[in-house]
Scaffold this motif. Structure first.
Motif, PDB file in Angstrom:
ATOM      1  N   VAL A   1       0.833  -1.204   0.000  1.00  0.00           N
ATOM      2  CA  VAL A   1       0.000   0.000   0.000  1.00  0.00           C
ATOM      3  C   VAL A   1       0.863   1.247   0.000  1.00  0.00           C
ATOM      4  O   VAL A   1       0.612   2.218  -0.734  1.00  0.00           O
ATOM      5  CB  VAL A   1      -0.932  -0.010   1.232  1.00  0.00           C
ATOM      6  CG1 VAL A   1      -1.641   1.332   1.377  1.00  0.00           C
ATOM      7  CG2 VAL A   1      -1.949  -1.133   1.129  1.00  0.00           C
ATOM      8  N   LEU A   2       1.914   1.256   0.805  1.00  0.00           N
ATOM      9  CA  LEU A   2       2.786   2.431   0.887  1.00  0.00           C
ATOM     10  C   LEU A   2       3.540   2.664  -0.404  1.00  0.00           C
ATOM     11  O   LEU A   2       3.758   3.803  -0.834  1.00  0.00           O
ATOM     12  CB  LEU A   2       3.767   2.275   2.048  1.00  0.00           C
ATOM     13  CG  LEU A   2       3.163   2.306   3.453  1.00  0.00           C
ATOM     14  CD1 LEU A   2       4.232   2.049   4.507  1.00  0.00           C
ATOM     15  CD2 LEU A   2       2.487   3.641   3.711  1.00  0.00           C
ATOM     16  N   ASN A   3       3.945   1.586  -1.080  1.00  0.00           N
ATOM     17  CA  ASN A   3       4.630   1.730  -2.371  1.00  0.00           C
ATOM     18  C   ASN A   3       3.707   2.342  -3.412  1.00  0.00           C
ATOM     19  O   ASN A   3       4.111   3.192  -4.213  1.00  0.00           O
ATOM     20  CB  ASN A   3       5.143   0.372  -2.851  1.00  0.00           C
ATOM     21  CG  ASN A   3       6.476   0.015  -2.214  1.00  0.00           C
ATOM     22  OD1 ASN A   3       7.279   0.904  -1.923  1.00  0.00           O
ATOM     23  ND2 ASN A   3       6.730  -1.272  -2.000  1.00  0.00           N
ATOM     24  N   ALA A   4       2.435   1.888  -3.391  1.00  0.00           N
ATOM     25  CA  ALA A   4       1.466   2.455  -4.346  1.00  0.00           C
ATOM     26  C   ALA A   4       1.264   3.950  -4.072  1.00  0.00           C
ATOM     27  O   ALA A   4       1.192   4.770  -4.989  1.00  0.00           O
ATOM     28  CB  ALA A   4       0.133   1.711  -4.237  1.00  0.00           C
ATOM     29  N   GLU A   5       1.203   4.289  -2.805  1.00  0.00           N
ATOM     30  CA  GLU A   5       1.019   5.695  -2.432  1.00  0.00           C
ATOM     31  C   GLU A   5       2.251   6.514  -2.831  1.00  0.00           C
ATOM     32  O   GLU A   5       2.138   7.635  -3.330  1.00  0.00           O
ATOM     33  CB  GLU A   5       0.774   5.793  -0.929  1.00  0.00           C
ATOM     34  CG  GLU A   5       0.385   7.190  -0.467  1.00  0.00           C
ATOM     35  CD  GLU A   5       0.049   7.230   1.006  1.00  0.00           C
ATOM     36  OE1 GLU A   5      -0.084   8.360   1.548  1.00  0.00           O
ATOM     37  OE2 GLU A   5      -0.087   6.141   1.610  1.00  0.00           O
ATOM     38  N   ARG A   6       3.436   5.936  -2.631  1.00  0.00           N
ATOM     39  CA  ARG A   6       4.670   6.640  -3.009  1.00  0.00           C
ATOM     40  C   ARG A   6       4.739   6.833  -4.517  1.00  0.00           C
ATOM     41  O   ARG A   6       5.163   7.894  -5.003  1.00  0.00           O
ATOM     42  CB  ARG A   6       5.882   5.844  -2.509  1.00  0.00           C
ATOM     43  CG  ARG A   6       7.208   6.532  -2.812  1.00  0.00           C
ATOM     44  CD  ARG A   6       8.356   5.867  -2.142  1.00  0.00           C
ATOM     45  NE  ARG A   6       8.575   4.497  -2.635  1.00  0.00           N
ATOM     46  CZ  ARG A   6       9.613   3.731  -2.274  1.00  0.00           C
ATOM     47  NH1 ARG A   6      10.493   4.182  -1.405  1.00  0.00           N
ATOM     48  NH2 ARG A   6       9.721   2.511  -2.743  1.00  0.00           N
ATOM     49  N   TYR A   7       4.306   5.832  -5.282  1.00  0.00           N
ATOM     50  CA  TYR A   7       4.319   5.949  -6.741  1.00  0.00           C
ATOM     51  C   TYR A   7       3.401   7.085  -7.208  1.00  0.00           C
ATOM     52  O   TYR A   7       3.762   7.903  -8.051  1.00  0.00           O
ATOM     53  CB  TYR A   7       3.879   4.621  -7.374  1.00  0.00           C
ATOM     54  CG  TYR A   7       3.743   4.690  -8.890  1.00  0.00           C
ATOM     55  CD1 TYR A   7       4.885   4.630  -9.721  1.00  0.00           C
ATOM     56  CD2 TYR A   7       2.492   4.838  -9.487  1.00  0.00           C
ATOM     57  CE1 TYR A   7       4.762   4.721 -11.104  1.00  0.00           C
ATOM     58  CE2 TYR A   7       2.358   4.929 -10.872  1.00  0.00           C
ATOM     59  CZ  TYR A   7       3.497   4.876 -11.671  1.00  0.00           C
ATOM     60  OH  TYR A   7       3.363   4.988 -13.019  1.00  0.00           O
ATOM     61  N   SER A   8       2.200   7.138  -6.611  1.00  0.00           N
ATOM     62  CA  SER A   8       1.240   8.176  -6.990  1.00  0.00           C
ATOM     63  C   SER A   8       1.794   9.576  -6.682  1.00  0.00           C
ATOM     64  O   SER A   8       1.693  10.494  -7.491  1.00  0.00           O
ATOM     65  CB  SER A   8      -0.066   7.957  -6.223  1.00  0.00           C
ATOM     66  OG  SER A   8      -0.974   8.998  -6.475  1.00  0.00           O
ATOM     67  N   LEU A   9       2.407   9.699  -5.499  1.00  0.00           N
ATOM     68  CA  LEU A   9       2.964  10.997  -5.114  1.00  0.00           C
ATOM     69  C   LEU A   9       4.133  11.386  -6.011  1.00  0.00           C
ATOM     70  O   LEU A   9       4.305  12.568  -6.359  1.00  0.00           O
ATOM     71  CB  LEU A   9       3.417  10.963  -3.655  1.00  0.00           C
ATOM     72  CG  LEU A   9       2.307  10.908  -2.607  1.00  0.00           C
ATOM     73  CD1 LEU A   9       2.883  10.663  -1.220  1.00  0.00           C
ATOM     74  CD2 LEU A   9       1.509  12.210  -2.609  1.00  0.00           C
ATOM     75  N   SER A  10       4.947  10.408  -6.400  1.00  0.00           N
ATOM     76  CA  SER A  10       6.087  10.691  -7.295  1.00  0.00           C
ATOM     77  C   SER A  10       5.603  11.197  -8.647  1.00  0.00           C
ATOM     78  O   SER A  10       6.182  12.130  -9.225  1.00  0.00           O
ATOM     79  CB  SER A  10       6.937   9.437  -7.468  1.00  0.00           C
ATOM     80  OG  SER A  10       7.488   9.030  -6.233  1.00  0.00           O
ATOM     81  N   GLN A  11       4.521  10.579  -9.175  1.00  0.00           N
ATOM     82  CA  GLN A  11       3.963  11.023 -10.450  1.00  0.00           C
ATOM     83  C   GLN A  11       3.445  12.456 -10.346  1.00  0.00           C
ATOM     84  O   GLN A  11       3.642  13.273 -11.246  1.00  0.00           O
ATOM     85  CB  GLN A  11       2.834  10.072 -10.888  1.00  0.00           C
ATOM     86  CG  GLN A  11       3.320   8.680 -11.296  1.00  0.00           C
ATOM     87  CD  GLN A  11       4.281   8.726 -12.478  1.00  0.00           C
ATOM     88  OE1 GLN A  11       4.039   9.418 -13.474  1.00  0.00           O
ATOM     89  NE2 GLN A  11       5.395   8.001 -12.363  1.00  0.00           N
ATOM     90  N   ASN A  12       2.783  12.751  -9.242  1.00  0.00           N
ATOM     91  CA  ASN A  12       2.267  14.114  -9.055  1.00  0.00           C
ATOM     92  C   ASN A  12       3.401  15.135  -8.965  1.00  0.00           C
ATOM     93  O   ASN A  12       3.308  16.239  -9.507  1.00  0.00           O
ATOM     94  CB  ASN A  12       1.420  14.188  -7.789  1.00  0.00           C
ATOM     95  CG  ASN A  12       0.100  13.476  -7.948  1.00  0.00           C
ATOM     96  OD1 ASN A  12      -0.374  13.261  -9.060  1.00  0.00           O
ATOM     97  ND2 ASN A  12      -0.511  13.112  -6.821  1.00  0.00           N
ATOM     98  N   ARG A  13       4.470  14.782  -8.284  1.00  0.00           N
ATOM     99  CA  ARG A  13       5.606  15.687  -8.200  1.00  0.00           C
ATOM    100  C   ARG A  13       6.226  15.920  -9.575  1.00  0.00           C
ATOM    101  O   ARG A  13       6.606  17.049  -9.924  1.00  0.00           O
ATOM    102  CB  ARG A  13       6.653  15.095  -7.250  1.00  0.00           C
ATOM    103  CG  ARG A  13       7.848  16.037  -7.020  1.00  0.00           C
ATOM    104  CD  ARG A  13       8.837  15.476  -6.064  1.00  0.00           C
ATOM    105  NE  ARG A  13       9.458  14.255  -6.611  1.00  0.00           N
ATOM    106  CZ  ARG A  13      10.474  13.610  -6.015  1.00  0.00           C
ATOM    107  NH1 ARG A  13      10.954  14.049  -4.878  1.00  0.00           N
ATOM    108  NH2 ARG A  13      10.964  12.513  -6.561  1.00  0.00           N
ATOM    109  N   LYS A  14       6.296  14.875 -10.390  1.00  0.00           N
ATOM    110  CA  LYS A  14       6.864  15.007 -11.740  1.00  0.00           C
ATOM    111  C   LYS A  14       6.037  15.958 -12.588  1.00  0.00           C
ATOM    112  O   LYS A  14       6.558  16.819 -13.298  1.00  0.00           O
ATOM    113  CB  LYS A  14       6.931  13.621 -12.384  1.00  0.00           C
ATOM    114  CG  LYS A  14       7.586  13.608 -13.765  1.00  0.00           C
ATOM    115  CD  LYS A  14       7.685  12.167 -14.278  1.00  0.00           C
ATOM    116  CE  LYS A  14       8.368  12.166 -15.659  1.00  0.00           C
ATOM    117  NZ  LYS A  14       8.472  10.784 -16.203  1.00  0.00           N
TER     118      LYS A  14
END
Length: 597
Positions: A273-286
């Motif tokens: 779950v945390l990895n999925a959340e980190r991936y989503s946040l990374s995309q938003n930052r990009k």
């Protein structure tokens, strides 16, 4: 019981003072002109009262002049002769050097000199101090004071100047109210047992509340709900039992199974779950970073003006101006948007930092569990489970301690509720008793307050009121007030002169009310006429004479300047009434015929 005589083993330094029936006067004459303006003269009229108290076995006080100047008085031995209710006499022997060793002698005739009596001739000799007080208490037989000792009432019988500050709370009653209010209530005819019980109940209640507060402080911020503690304790004990069985059997299969289940169902799922959340946040930052780059305006109005000039376009200056305005507008919009994007980027980066830290922690736990499952050293697993057992047992001990505290706290709360109810019940009984004594005309309190008013009214032609009432806490409040013509209390009693008169009136009213009981008959008032005008002095003297005729023994002290001025040659006191004359002309005029100390 009356005073008969006080003397010493050194009559050349302290002449015997023999008291008489009725009024006894200690008169100090100020003969030297330079002493007439002085407030104090150190002749001994106040000291006599202190010596009487010494003879009645007052406690040892380092500030008391006999002990403070022990080099002067160490060889003195004092003898106090007291007339008892059955017309016999008791002599109390007390020396300064051995002030805690007392002797007693009972005899039929008064005005004796027992200073040369040998030790074997005394009825009791070298009696220890506390035992001597008990013995004298029995000999005096002041039954009306029981269950209190004779010493409790002496403060109202031996009034020195400092005892005129308050009518009821004497200098010796400087301690808490529970030590003197029950006795005073008894003296005035109230149910002192209820008042004593009320104070005891309050004291017990205060102690319980203090203990309860200490326990609450000990618990700190921990839970006080015993049910929750019991539940947590049960779970911890069950867990400890399982681990103990595992250790006892030296079998870790169930432990491996528990760790595998926790690893698969818990940590791996959370990491996912945390990895999925980190991936989503990374995309938003990009996306935010790309947006910040796209917001740059590449069009240059100066370059466009040069191009228009080269091709001959008309109105190029106007076109440039329009473009500049458009660029300025876009810049304003872009700056505001960039601000929002920057804020969102900061929030995302902070959240990513938190997620990375949590993922690192979970990854470490996952690694440890996999190490446990893949380990082949059974002793390593044993040590790990044993360490967990130590922590569990520490938790269990702490919870059991909390449970004990909470159980004790619950018991205390129940006891506090019971004590509070008992105190309230006592308060109700006290209020009923006070109302009954106030409303009954022939009650002891009513008799005392009538005598009290009669004395004050005869002296100053103003009514005076004794009142006793319980306050909100159930404690008795004692008041002595002078009334105006309308029957309202005034502030006149707050002045020293009238407050002294109230003290004298109270003491004499109590003595008269107990005149038919086994009760003392004497009272010692120091400086009785000070500050009164001549008419009031005469009025007070009339009252004192009348009370002496009733069978009481007033002992009053005064200096000659306080004598009421009379027309004619009639003396204020007869020679028989003056039991001690003092003057300021030298050592022979003082109570102690020696240099002052």
């Amino acid at each position: 019981m009356k005073l008969s005589k006080i003397y010493t083993n050194k009559p050349e330094l302290f002449a015997p003072v023999e008291f008489v029936e009725g009024l006894n006067v200690v008169l100090a004459e100020i003969r030297l002109p330079e002493n007439k303006a002085k407030d104090t003269h150190n002749l001994g009229k106040t000291t006599l009262g202190r010596l009487l108290d010494f003879g009645f076995l007052s406690g040892r006080d380092a500030k008391f002049f006999l002990f403070k100047h022990s080099e002067l008085f160490k060889d003195f031995v004092f003898f106090l002769e007291i007339e008892l209710n059955d017309a016999s006499f008791i002599t109390v022997r007390r020396g300064v050097k051995d002030a805690t060793k007392i002797a007693f002698k009972k005899h039929e005739a008064g005005k004796q000199d027992l200073s040369l009596l040998q030790a074997a001739e005394w009825d009791h000799y070298d009696v220890p101090f506390d035992r001597a007080r008990d013995l004298l208490d029995g000999l005096l037989d002041w039954r009306a004071l029981k269950p209190w000792s004779y010493r409790k009432g002496l403060g109202y019988l031996l009034r020195a100047q400092e005892d005129y500050r308050e009518v009821f709370q004497l200098r010796k009653f400087a301690s808490k109210h529970a030590d003197w209010k029950p006795f005073l209530a008894h003296l005035l005819g109230f149910n002192a047992q209820l008042i004593s019980q009320h104070y005891l109940k309050e004291e017990e209640l205060a102690k319980k509340q203090e203990i309860a507060q200490t326990i609450k402080n000990e618990l700190g911020g921990s839970v006080e709900d015993v049910s929750k503690i019991e539940g947590i304790l049960l779970l911890k004990k069950n867990d400890a039992d399982k681990k103990q069985k595992l250790l006892d059997a030296f079998d870790f299969r169930s432990q491996d199974k528990d760790h595998t289940k926790l690893l698969v169902e818990g940590i791996d799922e959370k990491i996912s779950v945390l990895n999925a959340e980190r991936y989503s946040l990374s995309q938003n930052r990009k996306k935010i970073l790309l947006s910040l780059e796209d917001d740059q305006i590449l069009f240059n109005p100066d370059e466009a003006q040069q191009l228009f000039s080269e091709v001959g376009v008309l109105f190029q200056n106007q076109i440039k101006k329009d473009f500049e305005q458009l660029i300025a507008f876009n810049k304003a919009i872009t700056e505001e948007r960039r601000g929002y994007l920057q804020e969102e980027r900061v929030e995302i980066e902070a959240e990513l930092k938190r997620l990375n830290a949590e993922l690192n922690t979970l990854g470490k736990k996952r690694s440890e569990m996999l190490s446990f499952l893949s380990g082949t050293d059974v002793f390593t697993k044993y040590k790990q489970v044993a360490d967990e057992m130590v922590l569990l047992r520490a938790d269990i001990t702490s919870l059991e301690r909390q449970r004990g505290f909470v159980h004790r706290l619950q018991e205390l709360r129940a006891e506090i509720r019971t004590l509070t109810e008992e105190r309230s019940h006592l308060q109700t009984q006290i209020e009923e008793d006070v109302e009954r004594q106030n409303s009954t005309q022939d009650s002891l309190f009513s008799v005392i307050r009538v005598y009290f008013n009669e004395i004050v009214e005869e002296v100053i032609d103003r009514k005076a009121l004794l009142s006793v009432s319980p306050n909100q806490q159930g404690h008795l409040e004692f008041k002595a007030e002078i009334l105006d013509e309308s029957g309202n209390a005034t502030s006149a009693d707050q002045g020293h002169t009238y407050r002294k008169l109230l003290c004298i009136a109270f003491d004499m009213a109590v003595l008269r009310a107990y005149i038919d009981e086994k009760f003392p008959r004497f009272v010692y008032h120091d400086g009785v006429f000070e500050s009164l005008d001549d008419r009031k002095k005469e009025n007070l003297l009339t009252v004192i004479h009348r009370y002496a005729e009733l069978g009481l023994q007033p002992v009053i002290t005064l200096i000659d300047s306080d004598l009421p001025i009379r027309i004619g040659e009639d003396p204020v006191f007869s020679d028989d009434e003056i039991v001690l004359s003092l003057n300021d002309e030298g050592e022979q005029g003082r109570l102690f015929k020696m240099r002052t100390w």
